[in-house]
Scaffold this active site. Structure first.
Site, PDB file in Angstrom:
ATOM      1  N   HIS A 137      56.419  24.995 -12.530  1.00 53.28           N
ATOM      2  CA  HIS A 137      57.404  23.902 -12.475  1.00 53.28           C
ATOM      3  C   HIS A 137      57.660  23.467 -11.032  1.00 53.28           C
ATOM      4  O   HIS A 137      57.835  22.278 -10.768  1.00 53.28           O
ATOM      5  CB  HIS A 137      58.692  24.321 -13.187  1.00 53.28           C
ATOM      6  N   ASP A 195      79.038   2.586 -15.414  1.00 53.92           N
ATOM      7  CA  ASP A 195      79.382   1.168 -15.516  1.00 53.92           C
ATOM      8  C   ASP A 195      80.343   1.042 -16.694  1.00 53.92           C
ATOM      9  O   ASP A 195      80.805   2.053 -17.253  1.00 53.92           O
ATOM     10  CB  ASP A 195      78.124   0.280 -15.636  1.00 53.92           C
ATOM     11  N   HIS A 212      63.050  22.914 -16.309  1.00 49.00           N
ATOM     12  CA  HIS A 212      61.686  22.537 -15.939  1.00 49.00           C
ATOM     13  C   HIS A 212      61.601  21.486 -14.843  1.00 49.00           C
ATOM     14  O   HIS A 212      60.692  21.533 -14.022  1.00 49.00           O
ATOM     15  CB  HIS A 212      60.924  22.012 -17.167  1.00 49.00           C
ATOM     16  N   CYS A 246      75.995   4.817 -18.578  1.00 46.48           N
ATOM     17  CA  CYS A 246      76.009   3.365 -18.804  1.00 46.48           C
ATOM     18  C   CYS A 246      75.921   3.173 -20.317  1.00 46.48           C
ATOM     19  O   CYS A 246      76.209   4.100 -21.072  1.00 46.48           O
ATOM     20  CB  CYS A 246      74.911   2.644 -18.018  1.00 46.48           C
ATOM     21  N   THR A 276      73.283   2.668 -22.327  1.00 42.39           N
ATOM     22  CA  THR A 276      72.200   3.454 -22.935  1.00 42.39           C
ATOM     23  C   THR A 276      71.857   4.711 -22.130  1.00 42.39           C
ATOM     24  O   THR A 276      71.155   5.582 -22.635  1.00 42.39           O
ATOM     25  CB  THR A 276      70.908   2.604 -22.981  1.00 42.39           C
TER      26      THR A 276
END
Ligand code: RB5
Length: 149
Positions: free
Chosen positions: A135, A9, A99, A66, A68
């Site tokens: 995993h 964004d 993982h 974006c 954050t």
């Protein structure tokens, strides 16, 4: 040849620009799903475009940006089969491949510098899944959870 899906964004546009430069310099093929400027847009739109490209197999993995890294990762994780990881440090970017077999890396333009973003994308793109039994078992549990809702 691997194909990477990339999107952002407005808050992540500066990071996408820097990472695209890295991909071009290293002859790594990518599909750019936008946005193409720092004009305000809604991150879920770009999360969906990149997530669809990954689950369809059109692209091997995705990179999303974006402000954050959080909103766009939440949105991407709504798509079945997506394991999007929001990271801001090298250890997490590596371990989410080893993982979690994460298939999308999400970074924040207001959290990391363009240089750090390139470093984290490089780690993410070059780290394989460990393929260890424990995993695989845990990822299968995530898939089962997704299928029960
Ligand atoms: C847009 O202002 C901002 O909310 C978005 O880029 C992102 O940080 C959301 O999580």
């Amino acid at each position: 040849m691997r194909m990477i899906a990339i999107g952002c964004d407005h808050g992540g546009f500066i990071l996408k620009t820097a990472v695209i430069e890295y991909l071009k310099d290293n002859n790594i093929e990518f599909k750019d799903f936008g946005t193409y400027s720092d004009e305000s847009v809604d991150y879920a739109v770009y999360a969906e475009l990149v997530a669809r490209a990954v689950v369809s197999g059109e692209c091997e993995c995705g990179l999303l940006f974006c402000g954050t890294g959080v909103g766009i990762s939440i949105a991407a994780n709504k798509v079945k089969g997506i394991r999007a990881a929001c990271c801001s440090d090298a250890f997490s970017a590596e371990m989410t491949r080893r993982h979690n077999d994460a298939n999308i890396l999400c970074l924040g333009g207001r959290v990391v510098t363009p240089e750090k973003a390139v470093e984290l994308c490089k780690i993410f793109l070059n780290t394989p899944f460990s393929n260890e039994e424990r995993h695989i078992r845990r990822i299968t549990q995530i898939t089962d959870l997704e299928n029960r809702f």
